[in-house]
Design a protein around this motif. Structure first.
Motif, PDB file in Angstrom:
ATOM      1  N   LYS A  78       0.945  -1.041   0.025  1.00 36.56           N
ATOM      2  CA  LYS A  78       0.136   0.188   0.060  1.00 36.56           C
ATOM      3  C   LYS A  78       0.620   1.004   0.042  1.00 36.56           C
ATOM      4  N   PRO A  79       0.414   2.191  -0.648  1.00 35.44           N
ATOM      5  CA  PRO A  79       1.401   3.541  -0.723  1.00 35.44           C
ATOM      6  C   PRO A  79       1.218   3.999   0.695  1.00 35.44           C
ATOM      7  N   GLY A  80       2.565   4.479   0.895  1.00 35.37           N
ATOM      8  CA  GLY A  80       2.490   5.322   2.464  1.00 35.37           C
ATOM      9  C   GLY A  80       4.142   5.717   2.688  1.00 35.37           C
ATOM     10  N   LYS A  81       4.508   5.764   4.011  1.00 31.98           N
ATOM     11  CA  LYS A  81       5.804   6.356   4.378  1.00 31.98           C
ATOM     12  C   LYS A  81       6.664   4.992   4.470  1.00 31.98           C
ATOM     13  N   THR A  82       7.945   5.251   4.419  1.00 28.99           N
ATOM     14  CA  THR A  82       8.922   4.297   4.670  1.00 28.99           C
ATOM     15  C   THR A  82       9.686   4.424   5.877  1.00 28.99           C
ATOM     16  N   LEU A  83       9.755   3.467   7.070  1.00 30.89           N
ATOM     17  CA  LEU A  83      10.386   3.449   8.037  1.00 30.89           C
ATOM     18  C   LEU A  83      11.718   2.643   7.921  1.00 30.89           C
ATOM     19  N   LEU A  84      12.831   2.964   8.426  1.00 26.82           N
ATOM     20  CA  LEU A  84      13.939   2.393   8.600  1.00 26.82           C
ATOM     21  C   LEU A  84      14.367   2.021   9.911  1.00 26.82           C
ATOM     22  N   PHE A  85      14.716   0.693  10.169  1.00 30.23           N
ATOM     23  CA  PHE A  85      15.448   0.393  11.628  1.00 30.23           C
ATOM     24  C   PHE A  85      16.758   0.056  11.150  1.00 30.23           C
ATOM     25  N   GLU A  86      17.804   0.540  12.116  1.00 31.08           N
ATOM     26  CA  GLU A  86      19.486   0.287  11.785  1.00 31.08           C
ATOM     27  C   GLU A  86      19.878  -0.264  12.788  1.00 31.08           C
ATOM     28  N   GLY A  87      20.640  -1.441  12.618  1.00 29.10           N
ATOM     29  CA  GLY A  87      21.458  -2.074  13.797  1.00 29.10           C
ATOM     30  C   GLY A  87      22.422  -2.717  12.992  1.00 29.10           C
ATOM     31  N   HIS A  88      23.787  -2.604  13.621  1.00 27.89           N
ATOM     32  CA  HIS A  88      24.932  -3.244  12.969  1.00 27.89           C
ATOM     33  C   HIS A  88      25.344  -4.517  13.542  1.00 27.89           C
ATOM     34  N   THR A  89      25.986  -5.378  12.549  1.00 26.87           N
ATOM     35  CA  THR A  89      26.396  -6.735  13.116  1.00 26.87           C
ATOM     36  C   THR A  89      27.879  -6.864  13.700  1.00 26.87           C
ATOM     37  N   ASP A  90      28.685  -5.721  13.448  1.00 27.07           N
ATOM     38  CA  ASP A  90      29.996  -5.969  14.035  1.00 27.07           C
ATOM     39  C   ASP A  90      30.157  -5.392  15.594  1.00 27.07           C
ATOM     40  N   VAL A  91      31.082  -5.925  16.178  1.00 25.73           N
ATOM     41  CA  VAL A  91      31.239  -5.559  17.757  1.00 25.73           C
ATOM     42  C   VAL A  91      32.722  -5.338  17.964  1.00 25.73           C
TER      43      VAL A  91
END
Length: 410
Positions: A78-91
């Protein structure tokens, strides 16, 4: 804490986020260029496979050999906004294993806490964002628009993962982003900038007993450091103490002479090198700071014909500030209040994150996640289990509110 009337869904998500965090922590993803496979590749491949099994569209992009980004796409159709979640794999490195109370990659749970490298920063929060999205899919929640899961490599280094993500156009249509870092579930709307600078003073190598036959770069560097301390005080007086981020700072860290070769007590070195870790707050002019550095060098050179110095900016990460009126701030704040029954606590991030570059790309960001904000990179790193569950629910409700602009999920 999560409301006492916990539903079966919340208990289900709690079990998943605990299990997923343990599985991720048990994959060592410390970047070790000298060790084959000693980087983020195994963790990234695990995440990619996990997302695919959930029915999520997955893209794996190798940034440099052995260091991939993983991108998950969940499109509502459906048309609408885009939400991004960000989390990295390195430690970061785990250091001396013997100093840990529990093996650093065991993810042992003791008295309600999970211990291990990455539990806090940020595999726990990476697991929260994946579990939150999986929860939406399992319950067939209705929403509009798109969710992007951005899981880059190298957040702890030069942030090549997020830079590559942006260069490939993935952030072009993002309307808001949640940066999943350990912030005690405080709503962080600003973060300090960072400049990494290398200063090199040049001299003439000579015998220490006949110092007049050489030019000592150490004296020149010492004068420069004194001037930098004065500059720091001027900037602190000009900008004041930021209510969320504290003071701007100019910190000499490495001091090395000679730059190459072996140091010897009776030898004047040819060069002296100092690195600066500059932390900035809103109002600090990064370009203006570079000009001031050169002006100090020119002034010292005018006073001493043997003064020769230059500098190199290794990395330049600007401070960020997200307007309280942004939709992503409203949605995260709403979710925190709805989940915890408390007013959200607003704060700032003391260091830079991958969100720095998303901000530069024009994406409004909020940083929030489980974990004591002073625990990252320490021996015996840990995260509280109940906070992981709480964060998962905050992420879940943030997504529904942001993408539907309405209240309770079903």
């Amino acid at each position: 804490m999560i409301k006492t009337e916990q539903s079966k869904r919340i208990l289900r998500d709690r079990e998943e986020v605990i299990s997923l965090t343990q599985r991720l922590v048990r994959i060592s993803s410390v970047y070790r260029p000298s060790v084959e496979g000693g980087n983020e590749e195994k963790a990234a491949n695990f995440v990619a496979d996990y997302l695919e099994k959930l029915g999520i569209e997955v893209h794996v992009e190798e940034v440099v050999p052995g260091r991939p980004n993983v991108i998950g796409i969940i499109d509502s159709g459906k048309p609408g906004k885009t939400l991004l979640f960000e989390g990295h794999t390195d430690v970061v490195t785990e250091g001396d294993h013997e100093q840990w109370n529990y093996p650093p990659f065991s993810a042992e749970i003791v008295d309600g806490r999970m211990y291990g490298r990455g539990t806090n920063d940020t595999k726990g929060n990476l697991s929260c964002m994946i579990t939150a999205v999986h929860s939406l899919l399992q319950d067939e929640e209705e929403w509009s628009g798109k969710i992007i899961l951005c899981i880059p490599c190298d957040e702890e280094g030069m942030m090549i993962g997020i830079k590559h993500f942006i260069e490939q156009g993935w952030a072009d249509d993002v309307d808001g982003a949640v940066i999943c870092e350990p912030e005690e579930n405080q709503v962080c709307i600003t973060q300090r900038g960072a400049m990494r600078i290398r200063l090199t003073a040049y001299g003439k190598m000579a015998h220490g007993a006949i110092s007049w036959s050489g030019i000592n770069p150490n004296w020149r560097m010492a004068r420069m450091i004194v001037e930098l301390e004065k500059l720091e005080k001027r900037e602190q007086e000009r900008l004041g103490k930021h209510p969320l981020l504290g003071w701007p700072s100019i910190t000499p860290t490495i001091l090395q002479a000679p730059v190459k070769g072996e140091a010897q007590i009776n030898v004047i070195p040819e060069q002296c090198m100092t690195t600066l870790d500059v932390r900035t707050v809103p109002g600090f002019d990064h370009e203006g700071f570079k000009i001031e550095l050169q002006e100090i060098i020119d002034k010292l050179a005018a006073e001493d014909e043997d003064f020769q110095m230059d500098f190199e900016v290794i990395e330049d990460r600007p401070w960020t500030e997200t307007d309280m009126n942004e939709a992503i701030v409203d949605s995260v704040s709403w979710a925190v209040k709805n989940v915890t029954d408390k007013e959200p606590v607003y704060n700032g991030v003391p260091g830079a994150t991958d969100g720095t570059f998303l901000h530069l790309a024009g994406v409004p960001i909020v940083t929030i996640g489980a974990g004591d904000r002073e625990v990252p990179h320490q021996i015996n790193e840990y995260v509280d289990i109940e906070e992981l569950a709480e964060t998962t629910e905050i992420y879940r409700q943030t997504a529904l509110h942001f993408l539907n602009e309405k209240g309770e999920a079903k």
